[in-house]
Design a protein around this motif. Structure first.
Motif, mmCIF file in Angstrom:
data_model
loop_
_atom_site.group_PDB
_atom_site.id
_atom_site.type_symbol
_atom_site.label_atom_id
_atom_site.label_comp_id
_atom_site.label_asym_id
_atom_site.label_seq_id
_atom_site.Cartn_x
_atom_site.Cartn_y
_atom_site.Cartn_z
ATOM 1 N N ALA A 74 9.637 -4.336 14.145
ATOM 2 C CA ALA A 74 9.021 -4.137 12.842
ATOM 3 C C ALA A 74 9.039 -5.419 12.015
ATOM 4 O O ALA A 74 8.428 -5.475 10.959
ATOM 5 N N LYS A 94 5.186 -16.582 4.849
ATOM 6 C CA LYS A 94 4.968 -15.259 5.433
ATOM 7 C C LYS A 94 4.693 -14.225 4.339
ATOM 8 O O LYS A 94 3.900 -13.306 4.534
ATOM 9 N N GLU A 97 1.113 -14.428 3.524
ATOM 10 C CA GLU A 97 0.331 -13.787 4.582
ATOM 11 C C GLU A 97 0.345 -12.279 4.431
ATOM 12 O O GLU A 97 -0.695 -11.614 4.514
ATOM 13 N N ILE A 98 1.525 -11.756 4.226
ATOM 14 C CA ILE A 98 1.654 -10.299 4.143
ATOM 15 C C ILE A 98 0.886 -9.767 2.946
ATOM 16 O O ILE A 98 0.227 -8.731 3.032
ATOM 17 N N VAL A 100 -1.768 -10.932 1.668
ATOM 18 C CA VAL A 100 -3.197 -10.919 1.993
ATOM 19 C C VAL A 100 -3.546 -9.668 2.796
ATOM 20 O O VAL A 100 -4.521 -8.974 2.504
ATOM 21 N N VAL A 101 -2.710 -9.367 3.771
ATOM 22 C CA VAL A 101 -2.968 -8.180 4.587
ATOM 23 C C VAL A 101 -2.782 -6.914 3.754
ATOM 24 O O VAL A 101 -3.596 -5.987 3.811
ATOM 25 N N LEU A 105 -5.273 -3.718 2.958
ATOM 26 C CA LEU A 105 -4.863 -2.337 3.230
ATOM 27 C C LEU A 105 -4.890 -1.495 1.955
ATOM 28 O O LEU A 105 -5.325 -0.334 1.981
ATOM 29 N N LEU A 164 -2.465 3.960 8.507
ATOM 30 C CA LEU A 164 -2.527 3.045 7.371
ATOM 31 C C LEU A 164 -1.214 3.057 6.607
ATOM 32 O O LEU A 164 -0.647 2.003 6.290
ATOM 33 N N GLN A 166 1.692 3.891 7.592
ATOM 34 C CA GLN A 166 2.807 3.356 8.371
ATOM 35 C C GLN A 166 2.784 1.828 8.389
ATOM 36 O O GLN A 166 3.805 1.174 8.162
ATOM 37 N N VAL A 167 1.618 1.273 8.652
ATOM 38 C CA VAL A 167 1.494 -0.192 8.681
ATOM 39 C C VAL A 167 1.820 -0.765 7.308
ATOM 40 O O VAL A 167 2.553 -1.757 7.185
ATOM 41 N N LEU A 171 4.912 -3.458 6.509
ATOM 42 C CA LEU A 171 4.728 -4.780 5.911
ATOM 43 C C LEU A 171 5.394 -4.850 4.545
ATOM 44 O O LEU A 171 5.981 -5.868 4.162
#
Lengths: 244, 244
Positions: A74, A94, A97-98, A100-101, A105, A164, A166-167, A171
């Motif tokens: 994870a 990082k 980056e997260i 942005v993701v 989401l 969705l 869960q991801v 993150l």
DNA sequence: TTTTTGTATTATGAATGCAAAATCAGTGGA
DNA sequence: TCCACTGATTTTGCATTCATAATACAAAAA
């Protein structure tokens, strides 16, 4: 040796009443470790000594190691061959980056929640919103943070896409650790609350397109706070997709 | 008992020449199991018998169990208390969910890759594209699939967000298993190739907005194919966000 | 003093052992 | 024939043990 520490045994109790509770030890440990990491009890970079941790949790090293592998997948824990595991460092790069993701989401979630959520779902979120306002009014930052987090999670959850959620949760856990470092100025705090007002408004009106944009902006502001907390002024705006 | 099977040992060889290869057994096993699952060698729902698998891989149950926990976190494997692990079933409902999330992620990747990729990156993707066309011309479906997959992965990778690439890869692995079931009709295949032409074109012109839309449509078409392969006609269009 | 080398200690990685739970085979009864 | 029960077998979950690599530390050399 003890089979299970009382704390661990208590944690998973009382789910569905007819069924016997039946969880795996390593799953309990995953939950426990995740909490310890997210809440800062285990600081970033801190080494996970297997013997010590196992003793502390009242279990043997085997299920602990399994739990560590799970968390490594994870991304909350990093493994070094023959050198054990440590809590994943909070790298500013990082974190960016997260975010942005997470932005993509949450935008998706905003879209979906406006279609899929029923009135009860929205009422629930609205209730949390007011609860959050109460914490804001009292100046209780910790409670505010928790409530805020619950709102965002609920929103993603009510989008009706378990994957969705869960991801997102996974993150989010990485980034969440920075929260306990951050210290909001009053002005920033008020601004965040105002943003939440708009978010709730768009949600109630089921304006997915607008909700999407609001969530993205809100997240971008949050990123700034987090980066400041990490001692990294956000030199350049993170690569955000055009708000088209 | 043997320490490591020759095949496993060979897999990770030849990194940087001066350094000794130093991988964890369970990591080797993770890679191996993931391949077996994604390539269908271990079918969905099939039980993972620890003793049998460990013997087959030439290792003890301990690192195998650790690898299984790792994959469980990634969602490729499901755990049932006291009942062991099985390969995660390919649930149509979950496939739909994943495609929705993948859609958001690929859209993001399309946006980012147009900003961040340099000419060499794009040249590389273009090369893969022509390679794929060759496979298409020869009617080699398997090679086409592999090449196609490499293009999409490369595109996401070159977006310059490692977290994005990782999440994408993880979700993709679940869905990828359906590929070996699918059997493309010639018409569908030609259509997919045509879509890829447009995708490459938008990429070369660095038209992020258009690339985003193309990727989303492409993915939607892919979802239809996968659902058909799973024997589930897509009753209703999956909840896709408005292309705004 | 600083660096290096050899050794003791500790921690990790993996295998093995063992108890409990689940599965299976076979029997008896409705 | 079908189902429920029972004992044997298998399998899992966890603890323990063992081997090896890493670390700490002291002594010797530069």
């Amino acid at each position: 040796m003890l089979r299970i520490s009382p704390e661990l045994a208590a944690e998973g109790a009382s789910r569905s009443p007819g069924l016997v509770e039946r969880r795996l030890l390593h799953e309990e440990v995953v939950g426990r470790l995740r909490d310890m990491i997210v809440q800062g009890e285990l600081a970033p970079e801190s080494k996970l000594n297997e013997r010590v941790l196992a003793e502390r949790l009242g279990i043997s090293r085997t299920p602990l190691r399994e739990a560590i592998k799970y968390l490594a997948s994870a991304g909350l824990v990093e493994l070094a061959p023959n050198r054990g595991a440590k809590v994943a460092p909070l790298k500013p790069e990082k974190v960016k980056e997260i975010f942005v993701v997470l932005g993509a989401l949450e935008a998706l979630a905003g879209d979906l929640v406006c279609r899929n959520a029923n009135d009860a779902d929205i009422a629930e979120i609205r209730a949390l919103h007011y609860e959050m306002l109460a914490h804001h009014a009292r100046g209780d930052l910790a409670a505010y943070f928790r409530c805020n987090q619950r709102i965002h999670l609920k929103l993603v959850e009510r989008a009706g896409n378990a994957t969705l959620a869960q991801v997102y949760g996974s993150l989010n856990a990485y980034v969440l650790r920075a929260r306990y470092i951050a210290n909001l100025s009053r002005g920033r705090w008020d601004k965040a609350v105002k943003e939440h007002e708009e978010i709730l408004d768009a949600l109630v009106r089921r304006d997915g397109a607008r909700l999407k944009l609001l969530l993205r902006d809100h997240l971008a502001n949050k990123l700034v706070l987090v980066m400041e907390a990490l001692g990294h002024a956000p030199e350049s705006a993170p690569a955000q997709p055009a708000a088209g």
